[in-house]
Design a protein around this motif. Structure first.
Motif, PDB file in Angstrom:
ATOM      1  N   GLY A   1      46.106  26.336  63.452  1.00 17.91           N
ATOM      2  CA  GLY A   1      45.046  26.552  62.472  1.00 17.91           C
ATOM      3  C   GLY A   1      44.518  27.969  62.468  1.00 17.91           C
ATOM      4  N   GLU A   2      44.921  28.765  63.445  1.00 18.00           N
ATOM      5  CA  GLU A   2      44.510  30.165  63.515  1.00 18.00           C
ATOM      6  C   GLU A   2      45.333  30.982  62.515  1.00 18.00           C
ATOM      7  OE1 GLU A   2      41.775  32.731  64.900  1.00 18.00           O
ATOM      8  OE2 GLU A   2      42.078  30.838  65.956  1.00 18.00           O
TER       9      GLU A   2
ATOM     10  N   PHE B   1      45.154  15.981  74.329  1.00 18.57           N
ATOM     11  CA  PHE B   1      44.727  17.366  74.547  1.00 18.57           C
ATOM     12  C   PHE B   1      45.792  18.353  74.076  1.00 18.57           C
ATOM     13  CE2 PHE B   1      41.624  16.260  78.212  1.00 18.57           C
ATOM     14  CZ  PHE B   1      40.646  15.981  77.271  1.00 18.57           C
ATOM     15  N   LEU B   2      47.058  18.012  74.307  1.00 18.13           N
ATOM     16  CA  LEU B   2      48.145  18.897  73.870  1.00 18.13           C
ATOM     17  C   LEU B   2      48.165  18.997  72.347  1.00 18.13           C
ATOM     18  CD1 LEU B   2      50.646  20.599  74.474  1.00 18.13           C
ATOM     19  CD2 LEU B   2      51.988  18.474  74.469  1.00 18.13           C
ATOM     20  N   ILE B   3      48.030  17.860  71.664  1.00 21.17           N
ATOM     21  CA  ILE B   3      48.006  17.864  70.195  1.00 21.17           C
ATOM     22  C   ILE B   3      46.816  18.653  69.679  1.00 21.17           C
ATOM     23  CG2 ILE B   3      47.767  16.390  68.169  1.00 21.17           C
ATOM     24  CD1 ILE B   3      49.273  14.212  69.736  1.00 21.17           C
ATOM     25  N   GLU B   4      45.662  18.492  70.351  1.00 20.59           N
ATOM     26  CA  GLU B   4      44.443  19.210  69.914  1.00 20.59           C
ATOM     27  C   GLU B   4      44.608  20.720  70.064  1.00 20.59           C
ATOM     28  OE1 GLU B   4      40.590  21.163  70.971  1.00 20.59           O
ATOM     29  OE2 GLU B   4      41.922  20.301  72.487  1.00 20.59           O
ATOM     30  N   ILE B   5      45.217  21.156  71.167  1.00 21.36           N
ATOM     31  CA  ILE B   5      45.450  22.590  71.369  1.00 21.36           C
ATOM     32  C   ILE B   5      46.411  23.134  70.313  1.00 21.36           C
ATOM     33  CG2 ILE B   5      46.628  24.239  72.890  1.00 21.36           C
ATOM     34  CD1 ILE B   5      43.852  23.808  73.763  1.00 21.36           C
TER      35      ILE B   5
ATOM     36  N   ARG C   1      41.454  22.949  58.435  1.00 19.62           N
ATOM     37  CA  ARG C   1      40.493  21.929  57.995  1.00 19.62           C
ATOM     38  C   ARG C   1      40.305  20.851  59.054  1.00 19.62           C
ATOM     39  NH1 ARG C   1      43.098  22.654  52.957  1.00 19.62           N
ATOM     40  NH2 ARG C   1      44.431  20.836  53.371  1.00 19.62           N
ATOM     41  N   ILE C   2      41.413  20.467  59.692  1.00 19.70           N
ATOM     42  CA  ILE C   2      41.307  19.459  60.753  1.00 19.70           C
ATOM     43  C   ILE C   2      40.488  20.005  61.914  1.00 19.70           C
ATOM     44  CG2 ILE C   2      42.605  18.106  62.442  1.00 19.70           C
ATOM     45  CD1 ILE C   2      44.910  18.040  60.453  1.00 19.70           C
ATOM     46  N   ARG C   3      40.763  21.249  62.307  1.00 19.98           N
ATOM     47  CA  ARG C   3      40.059  21.858  63.436  1.00 19.98           C
ATOM     48  C   ARG C   3      38.571  22.015  63.150  1.00 19.98           C
ATOM     49  NH1 ARG C   3      41.462  27.951  65.240  1.00 19.98           N
ATOM     50  NH2 ARG C   3      40.222  28.346  63.368  1.00 19.98           N
ATOM     51  N   SER C   4      38.217  22.305  61.896  1.00 20.95           N
ATOM     52  CA  SER C   4      36.816  22.524  61.533  1.00 20.95           C
ATOM     53  C   SER C   4      36.084  21.233  61.211  1.00 20.95           C
ATOM     54  CB  SER C   4      36.747  23.473  60.320  1.00 20.95           C
ATOM     55  OG  SER C   4      37.426  24.679  60.589  1.00 20.95           O
ATOM     56  N   ASN C   5      36.813  20.129  61.177  1.00 18.73           N
ATOM     57  CA  ASN C   5      36.195  18.856  60.841  1.00 18.73           C
ATOM     58  C   ASN C   5      35.293  18.384  61.974  1.00 18.73           C
ATOM     59  OD1 ASN C   5      36.107  15.747  60.656  1.00 18.73           O
ATOM     60  ND2 ASN C   5      36.901  16.374  58.670  1.00 18.73           N
ATOM     61  N   LYS C   6      34.077  17.970  61.630  1.00 17.34           N
ATOM     62  CA  LYS C   6      33.122  17.519  62.639  1.00 17.34           C
ATOM     63  C   LYS C   6      33.598  16.246  63.322  1.00 17.34           C
ATOM     64  CE  LYS C   6      29.139  18.281  64.596  1.00 17.34           C
ATOM     65  NZ  LYS C   6      28.872  19.526  65.341  1.00 17.34           N
ATOM     66  N   ALA C   7      34.239  15.363  62.569  1.00 20.48           N
ATOM     67  CA  ALA C   7      34.731  14.120  63.166  1.00 20.48           C
ATOM     68  C   ALA C   7      35.808  14.403  64.212  1.00 20.48           C
ATOM     69  CB  ALA C   7      35.275  13.208  62.069  1.00 20.48           C
ATOM     70  N   PHE C   8      36.668  15.396  63.927  1.00 24.73           N
ATOM     71  CA  PHE C   8      37.703  15.768  64.896  1.00 24.73           C
ATOM     72  C   PHE C   8      37.063  16.322  66.162  1.00 24.73           C
ATOM     73  CE2 PHE C   8      40.556  19.088  66.594  1.00 24.73           C
ATOM     74  CZ  PHE C   8      41.649  18.296  66.919  1.00 24.73           C
TER      75      PHE C   8
ATOM     76  N   ILE D   1      34.295  23.134  73.793  1.00 24.14           N
ATOM     77  CA  ILE D   1      34.269  22.442  72.509  1.00 24.14           C
ATOM     78  C   ILE D   1      32.902  22.547  71.851  1.00 24.14           C
ATOM     79  CG2 ILE D   1      34.465  20.182  71.415  1.00 24.14           C
ATOM     80  CD1 ILE D   1      37.133  21.371  72.174  1.00 24.14           C
ATOM     81  N   ILE D   2      31.826  22.406  72.634  1.00 30.10           N
ATOM     82  CA  ILE D   2      30.468  22.383  72.078  1.00 30.10           C
ATOM     83  C   ILE D   2      29.910  23.801  72.055  1.00 30.10           C
ATOM     84  CG2 ILE D   2      28.145  21.439  72.352  1.00 30.10           C
ATOM     85  CD1 ILE D   2      29.374  19.056  73.761  1.00 30.10           C
ATOM     86  N   PRO D   3      29.581  24.358  70.882  1.00 31.94           N
ATOM     87  CA  PRO D   3      29.108  25.755  70.799  1.00 31.94           C
ATOM     88  C   PRO D   3      27.838  26.009  71.593  1.00 31.94           C
ATOM     89  CG  PRO D   3      29.708  24.908  68.623  1.00 31.94           C
ATOM     90  CD  PRO D   3      29.719  23.739  69.558  1.00 31.94           C
TER      91      PRO D   3
END
Length: 276
Positions: A70-71, A60-64, A12-19, A120-122
């Motif tokens: 989340g996978e 960046f480490l936390i985001e990865i 949910r965090i990974r799919s969040n637009k704000a994140f 990051i940007i599709p």
């Protein structure tokens, strides 16, 4: 909290637009930090930038890690090339090279963190993937363009080397001059110089410009646009399948099948009609 609920939380965090927007903002800020280091700034501010750079690396480490956990199937995370690229950039950024002989390499790696904007940007990923998909087709166009360059360079070196050796001394220099002509960088000065000796040499330049700047350039644009449209169509088909709707290809096959059935029925009806 079990592993399944934890994985759903990270998803949910990974799919969040704000994140996603937050990560994009951090990448942009990282690019500004890299640019700030190129200026001659106060040592105190440089110290602050040093701490900012380490903070960006930690984010960046936390985001990865969020994207990885989340996978659903962790091995699938590394099946995507962009995930591998992001992981490598982050891991290399963690290596302490600031006070070693590899400091220059470390700074260059941090410059490449700006490329994470593409992952990051599709829409940017789609554009870059389309360009990569078009490269094999563009290779033949580039090869044909090189042949044209080589022929015209050989002609130019043969005819114009005595007029201006700096521009037409040999075939390699002549190819550089032709590249200047193709990009319209003061090409008329080159043309008028040779026209003083060969009045009809304008045909040489105009034919070359028509073949390269107009014909081949439009071919390259056409190939890229065609591949981009194919990638858009694949993306729409994947979205349709994910939403339970048939893709365009499936609909086309169904229409063709219906046409075939209608033709068979018409043939049967004709065969059943009594002859007069």
């Amino acid at each position: 909290m079990n592993n399944q609920s934890l994985q759903q939380t990270f998803l949910r965090i990974r799919s969040n637009k704000a994140f996603e927007l937050f990560v994009v903002g951090v990448i942009i800020f990282s690019a500004l930090v890299v640019g700030a280091k190129t200026y001659n700034i106060d040592p105190a501010l440089l110290e602050l930038i040093w701490w900012m750079d380490h903070g960006i690396t930690a984010i960046f480490l936390i985001e990865i890690l969020i994207r990885f956990f989340g996978e659903e199937r962790k091995r699938d995370f590394f099946k995507q090339p962009w995930n591998i690229f992001d992981t490598l950039i982050v891991v290399v950024s963690l290596v302490p090279v600031d006070n070693s002989d590899m400091a220059l390499v470390g700074r260059l790696i941090r410059v490449f963190r700006v490329l994470r904007m593409v992952s990051i940007i599709p829409e940017l990923r789609l554009l870059l993937n389309s360009l990569l998909q078009a490269l094999p087709k563009l290779g033949y166009v580039i090869l044909l363009m090189f042949i044209i360059f080589y022929i015209y360079a050989a002609i130019g070196a043969t005819l114009f080397s005595s007029i201006n050796p700096f521009l037409w001394e040999d075939i390699s220099v002549a190819m550089l001059t032709l590249f200047r002509v193709m990009t319209f960088e003061d090409w008329t000065d080159v043309m008028y110089e040779t026209m003083e000796v060969y009045p009809i040499s304008w045909l040489y330049y105009l034919s070359f410009i028509f073949l390269t700047a107009f014909a081949f350039l439009n071919m390259v644009i056409g190939i890229v646009v065609n591949v981009l449209e194919e990638e858009h169509q694949k993306e729409r088909d994947e979205e349709a399948l994910a939403g339970g709707r048939p893709s365009i290809e499936t609909l086309s096959m169904q229409v063709e099948e219906l046409k075939r059935l209608v033709e068979q029925q018409n043939e049967l009806l004709k065969n059943r009609q009594p002859s007069p």
